[in-house]
Design an enzyme around this catalytic site. Structure first.
Site, PDB file in Angstrom:
ATOM      1  N   LYS A  55     -13.888  -3.133   1.405  1.00  0.00           N
ATOM      2  CA  LYS A  55     -14.675  -1.906   1.242  1.00  0.00           C
ATOM      3  C   LYS A  55     -16.184  -2.130   1.441  1.00  0.00           C
ATOM      4  O   LYS A  55     -16.877  -1.270   1.968  1.00  0.00           O
ATOM      5  CB  LYS A  55     -14.428  -1.290  -0.138  1.00  0.00           C
TER       6      LYS A  55
ATOM      7  N   ASN B 267     -20.315  -2.129 -20.614  1.00  0.00           N
ATOM      8  CA  ASN B 267     -19.725  -3.287 -19.928  1.00  0.00           C
ATOM      9  C   ASN B 267     -19.799  -4.550 -20.784  1.00  0.00           C
ATOM     10  O   ASN B 267     -20.708  -4.725 -21.589  1.00  0.00           O
ATOM     11  CB  ASN B 267     -20.462  -3.523 -18.608  1.00  0.00           C
TER      12      ASN B 267
ATOM     13  N   SER C 152       0.820  -1.212   0.000  1.00  0.00           N
ATOM     14  CA  SER C 152       0.000   0.000   0.000  1.00  0.00           C
ATOM     15  C   SER C 152       0.857   1.266   0.000  1.00  0.00           C
ATOM     16  O   SER C 152       1.836   1.374   0.741  1.00  0.00           O
ATOM     17  CB  SER C 152      -0.901   0.009   1.243  1.00  0.00           C
TER      18      SER C 152
ATOM     19  N   SER D 220      -0.545   4.168   0.698  1.00  0.00           N
ATOM     20  CA  SER D 220      -1.273   5.146   1.522  1.00  0.00           C
ATOM     21  C   SER D 220      -0.430   5.730   2.660  1.00  0.00           C
ATOM     22  O   SER D 220      -0.487   6.944   2.887  1.00  0.00           O
ATOM     23  CB  SER D 220      -2.556   4.525   2.072  1.00  0.00           C
TER      24      SER D 220
ATOM     25  N   THR E 190     -20.488  -7.522 -19.791  1.00  0.00           N
ATOM     26  CA  THR E 190     -21.796  -8.114 -19.479  1.00  0.00           C
ATOM     27  C   THR E 190     -22.818  -6.982 -19.488  1.00  0.00           C
ATOM     28  O   THR E 190     -22.908  -6.196 -18.541  1.00  0.00           O
ATOM     29  CB  THR E 190     -21.768  -8.800 -18.096  1.00  0.00           C
TER      30      THR E 190
ATOM     31  N   GLY F 118     -18.481  -2.455 -12.493  1.00  0.00           N
ATOM     32  CA  GLY F 118     -18.279  -3.016 -11.161  1.00  0.00           C
ATOM     33  C   GLY F 118     -18.167  -1.933 -10.100  1.00  0.00           C
ATOM     34  O   GLY F 118     -18.603  -0.791 -10.303  1.00  0.00           O
TER      35      GLY F 118
ATOM     36  N   LYS G 155     -25.349  -5.871 -16.600  1.00  0.00           N
ATOM     37  CA  LYS G 155     -24.824  -5.179 -15.412  1.00  0.00           C
ATOM     38  C   LYS G 155     -24.799  -3.665 -15.642  1.00  0.00           C
ATOM     39  O   LYS G 155     -25.093  -2.884 -14.733  1.00  0.00           O
ATOM     40  CB  LYS G 155     -23.406  -5.679 -15.117  1.00  0.00           C
TER      41      LYS G 155
ATOM     42  N   GLY H 118      -4.081   5.848 -13.367  1.00  0.00           N
ATOM     43  CA  GLY H 118      -4.835   6.120 -12.139  1.00  0.00           C
ATOM     44  C   GLY H 118      -4.015   6.468 -10.905  1.00  0.00           C
ATOM     45  O   GLY H 118      -4.579   6.539  -9.817  1.00  0.00           O
TER      46      GLY H 118
END
Ligand code: ATR
Length: 274
Positions: free
Chosen positions: A66, A151, A15, A17, A153, A129, A156, A239
């Site tokens: 989460k 997506n 991590s 963070s 799928t 998601g 969804k 990101g």
């Protein structure tokens, strides 16, 4: 004793963070500690409860906890409710656990920093998601013109759009994206990057003026960015800035001061390239 913060996850070893929050603390002159805590896969609730009982002031939560963090909260924001996931925890004045999901705000801040104002922009998000759920409300609130959720799928994407129930949000299959789909900003929020894969999108949908963002990040160029640059797209970003942006939003919730993200982001990028 100085105020204590932590990030919970499993695994948690890598991590970033603690580094980010320690930099924020230094920069804003705040005295605090921030550590990474490995919670057992079936022991998140106990670990968090103990942390706050022992005087912990706030916590970040990452994979795979989460959703459990969301379930534990007495109160949480609209973004967290749509995401059904929480990445930031603290206690209110009555000692009740409060949760927020700052991932979407981190994304919006980084998109604006990298690509300019989002107001009236047509956005297309690949995936449907948890990562997508967390960013829908912040994008709507900043004033985007449209969000197409595309997506693999299809069902969804359709179901998520129906849940959001806003005329600016539409769901479709990945294979329905075409030259007719308006797109200023394309966001890859699929988990395909984990395996070095790229979502299967029709080439005629991509045009050179698109600005493309990959929520995934890595030391090298991500597979998605590599692929889209091959299609002639020049405005791209990964990101890492979203990671620092969501941390800045958490820091603000806890400390009521707003840290600068740019210097921390460049230090982080430098560290990763070593
Ligand atoms: P996260 O919390 O990271 O969003 P998730 O909830 O498991 O993770 O969702 C992963 C998303 O990435 C899904 O939208 C998934 O598509 P499906 O719903 O069809 O499974 C998408 N995804 C993962 N790998 C993909 C790939 N190789 N190509 C396209 N989409 C992919």
């Amino acid at each position: 004793m100085i105020d204590r913060y932590a990030v919970f996850g499993n695994p948690i070893k890598h991590s970033k963070s603690p580094f980010i929050h320690q930099q924020f603390a230094k920069q804003t002159g705040q005295a605090l500690s921030y550590e990474k805590l490995l919670a057992p896969v079936d022991g998140f609730e106990d670990a968090v409860t103990l942390f706050f009982e022992q005087g912990g002031k706030g916590a970040n939560v990452t994979v795979p906890f989460k959703e459990q963090a969301f379930a534990l909260c007495r109160q949480c924001t609209a973004s967290a409710q749509l995401a059904k996931a929480v990445n930031t925890l603290w206690l209110d004045e009555n000692g009740n656990l409060v949760g927020d999901n700052t991932d979407g705000l981190g994304l919006v801040a980084d998109l604006e920093r990298q690509f300019g104002a989002l107001n009236k922009k047509n956005t297309v998000i690949l995936g449907a998601g948890g990562a997508v759920r967390g960013c829908i409300y912040p994008l709507l609130e900043i004033g985007v013109e449209q969000i197409v959720i595309a997506n693999r799928t299809k069902a969804k994407a359709i179901n998520l759009a129906a849940e959001v129930n806003d005329k600016r949000v539409e769901g479709m299959g990945l294979d329905e994206l075409s030259a007719n789909t308006d797109c200023d900003i394309l966001i890859n929020a699929t988990s395909s990057g984990v395996d070095g894969k790229v979502p299967n999108v029709a080439n005629d949908f991509i045009h050179k003026k698109i600005k493309a963002y990959d929520m995934f990040y890595s030391a090298e160029k991500t597979a998605f960015i590599e692929w889209i640059e091959q299609q002639g797209v020049t405005h791209t970003a990964d990101g890492l800035g979203m990671l620092v942006g969501q941390a800045a939003e958490s820091f603000m919730r806890w400390r009521k001061v707003s840290p600068q993200i740019t210097s921390v982001l460049s230090e982080l990028r430098q560290q990763m390239s070593k």
